[in-house]
Design an enzyme around this catalytic site. Structure first.
Site, mmCIF file in Angstrom:
data_model
loop_
_atom_site.group_PDB
_atom_site.id
_atom_site.type_symbol
_atom_site.label_atom_id
_atom_site.label_comp_id
_atom_site.label_asym_id
_atom_site.label_seq_id
_atom_site.Cartn_x
_atom_site.Cartn_y
_atom_site.Cartn_z
ATOM 1 N N GLY A 46 0.841 -1.159 0.151
ATOM 2 C CA GLY A 46 -0.291 -0.268 0.361
ATOM 3 C C GLY A 46 0.958 1.228 0.041
ATOM 4 N N GLN A 51 3.197 10.081 1.316
ATOM 5 C CA GLN A 51 4.748 9.475 1.048
ATOM 6 C C GLN A 51 5.283 9.625 0.203
ATOM 7 O OE1 GLN A 51 2.348 5.366 1.875
ATOM 8 N NE2 GLN A 51 4.697 5.528 2.756
ATOM 9 N N CYS A 94 5.616 -0.419 7.143
ATOM 10 C CA CYS A 94 5.552 0.705 6.439
ATOM 11 C C CYS A 94 6.393 1.331 5.217
ATOM 12 C CB CYS A 94 4.695 1.825 7.180
ATOM 13 S SG CYS A 94 4.844 3.672 6.778
ATOM 14 N N LEU A 95 6.382 1.349 4.247
ATOM 15 C CA LEU A 95 7.740 1.547 3.102
ATOM 16 C C LEU A 95 8.667 3.221 4.106
ATOM 17 C CD1 LEU A 95 6.124 1.141 -0.620
ATOM 18 C CD2 LEU A 95 7.930 0.086 1.441
ATOM 19 N N HIS A 136 -4.723 2.045 7.830
ATOM 20 C CA HIS A 136 -2.927 2.656 7.964
ATOM 21 C C HIS A 136 -2.782 3.544 6.733
ATOM 22 C CE1 HIS A 136 1.458 1.314 8.324
ATOM 23 N NE2 HIS A 136 1.140 2.205 7.095
ATOM 24 N N GLU A 137 -3.526 3.189 5.423
ATOM 25 C CA GLU A 137 -3.074 4.136 4.316
ATOM 26 C C GLU A 137 -3.701 5.375 4.795
ATOM 27 O OE1 GLU A 137 -0.814 3.776 2.407
ATOM 28 O OE2 GLU A 137 -0.220 1.973 3.656
ATOM 29 N N HIS A 140 -2.091 7.804 6.680
ATOM 30 C CA HIS A 140 -0.849 9.245 6.184
ATOM 31 C C HIS A 140 -1.526 9.945 5.557
ATOM 32 C CE1 HIS A 140 2.152 6.632 6.296
ATOM 33 N NE2 HIS A 140 1.989 5.398 5.599
HETATM 34 NI NI NI Z 1 2.679 3.229 5.703
#
Ligand code: NI
Length: 172
Positions: A46, A51, A94-95, A136-137, A140
């Site tokens: 995701g 991000q 998370c990235l 989660h997304e 962000h």
């Molecule tokens: Ni994330």
């Protein structure tokens, strides 16, 4: 399509609150394509536009990559309509928070609305990994990271580890 670079925490741009997309046009679809390429390139499941430093409420996700086949999902201007009292705990990563995995408790089931890639309104009921990942997304988009949900002690350990990873990446 172009791969964008992913911001790594701590970074003030990850705390930005994203704005609703006014119109799902070619520029938004190009952003979606770039985000998918970036997510697949980083082997993530995701990615939120924040991000990559774009403050628009756009999320891409793929929880069903199998045998080299992609099943991308796109959520534009997502909103939670309902969330269960019952919670579920998933180990999240998370990235933007590389090499850190922590348990996070969130509502187990949700109902959400969003616009798809064609700008059409959709509704979705989700539980399991999809519900967790979407929450989660969506965090962000409001400048919240999964490590903001864990204990202060765990967060400070995670941030120290992150600073070390960041230094190693910068000198690599
Ligand atoms: Ni994330």
């Amino acid at each position: 399509m172009a791969k964008r670079s992913i911001l790594i925490a701590p970074d003030p741009r990850l705390k930005a609150k994203a704005k609703d997309v006014e119109k799902v046009d070619g520029a938004v679809r190009r952003l979606v394509d770039d985000m998918l390429e970036t997510m697949y390139g980083a082997e993530g499941i995701g990615l939120a536009a924040v991000q990559i430093g774009v403050t628009q409420r756009v999320i891409v996700m793929d929880l069903e990559q199998k045998d080299g086949k992609n099943n991308p999902r796109v959520f534009i201007n997502p909103k939670i309509l309902w969330a269960s009292d019952e919670t579920a705990t998933f180990q999240e990563g998370c990235l933007s928070v590389p090499d850190i995995w922590e348990d996070v408790e969130r509502p187990a089931s949700i109902r959400a609305e969003y616009l798809d890639r064609d700008g059409k309104r959709q509704e979705l009921e989700a539980d399991g990994l999809l519900a967790d990942c979407l929450q989660h997304e969506m965090d962000h988009l409001d400048g919240v990271l999964f490590i903001d949900h864990i204990s202060r002690l765990k967060r400070s350990i995670a941030l120290r580890k992150l600073a070390k990873v960041k230094r190693q990446k910068e000198t690599a």
